[in-house]
Write an enzyme that holds these catalytic residues in place. Sequence first.
Site: not given
Length: 446
Positions: A59, A138, A140, A192, A199, A248, A319, A336, A338
């Site tokens: 269902d 990645e 976390e 982390e 992580e 990320h 970054r 990447e 982020r």
Amino acid sequence: MTSLEMALEYIKINNVKFLRFQFVDIHGEPKNIAYPVKLGTADGEEELMGVLENGLFFDGSSIAGFVEIEDSDMVLKPDLSTLSVLPWRPSEKSVARIICDVYKKNGKPFEGDPRGCLKRVLAEFKEEFKGEYFVGPEPEFFILKNQDGKWVPGDDAGYFELEPLDEGNDLRRNIVFALENLGFHVEASHHEVAPGQHEVDFKYDNAVKTADSVITFKTTIKTLAKQSGVLATFMPKPFYGMSGSGMHCNQSIWLDGKPSFYDENNAHQLSDICLSYIGGILEHTNALVSITNPTVNSYKRLVPGYEAPVNVAWANSNRSAIIRVPAARGKGTRVEFRAPDPACNPYLAFTVMLAAGLDGVRRKLIAPEPVEKNIFAMSEADKREANIGSVPSNLYDAIEELKQNKVLKKALGDHIFNQFIEIKTKECDAYRTAVTDWEFNKYVRI
């Protein structure tokens, strides 16, 4: 497993007594139907082979983002390659899970199935470009302990700490062992930045397998945490004043069987295709985050001051931009993104990221010059001069961006697009009208 016979043999060897037919709703929350395996008789084996081949009816009207009650009969068709015993269940009478695609009763794929949505977009990509899409996320997460009836970080450790400060080391080890038993290639695990934050990294793969892995990863961690008497959460921002949890997403596309992001003779050793892909992600970022950061809490993480990826720019090693190109080149060249957080539905997140990047490739968009200085340290005036924008500050504004985005609408399909907007608009309204403890304490004496 590549055949019904191999799947049956696996079930027999591992003494599987319950087979969980698993799928996800529009939020990416896993659901399942547990099928009792009845081997030992000809009828039982024939019945099992039937459900493995033809699927199970269920269902769909009670599943978020699926169908109304008047058209609720749906079918779960298992992907045999995902059959795996759950390592945290008893081994004597084991439990296995198999990930399913959702079909309508007429035998056609259900357009509201997130996994089916990603598979459709990947099939179109393969037909148009002979392309493959690879993702390495990645995710976390926080481990919380109950202290005087309140959930608090499980330790006071920081980035890369060891025991005794890192109190989650044993649990992370058990998580790694369980993931490896489920077929993961775990590359690293560590504490982390924030207290109680962790992580565990696993190797990239094609987008469907990786999205499957994200769902399995979260289920494994939450289950093992509960068995250890603690709570694992993938909430993007569980605590004020601490770093939030991101996911990320490293991604690359291969065309005609070859990696397409590397060009040793081009600027930054990045191909024109890679730069156009980056341009597409940047152009669609404000709408993308509605899918990759899909909760009102997501935007408590996406704020300046916590090294959060809010600046719509790209860079190589820097970054502080929302897109980073890690140093690896050759086959390892990747982009990447982020912004995403682990609350997202990975099937939908990968769908829209690919759609945005490919829009840049098709239109041959030219990515702006990379920003290699610390954007976090720039003034608002400097960012305006450099044409660096910011992501929406709340889910409502992100949804408004999504409403206007034809590229992402096409990728998601009308059903998921409309259902997602309706559900998330209601979520925003519920949040907007709720009275929080902060408000009560701030204003009660007025």
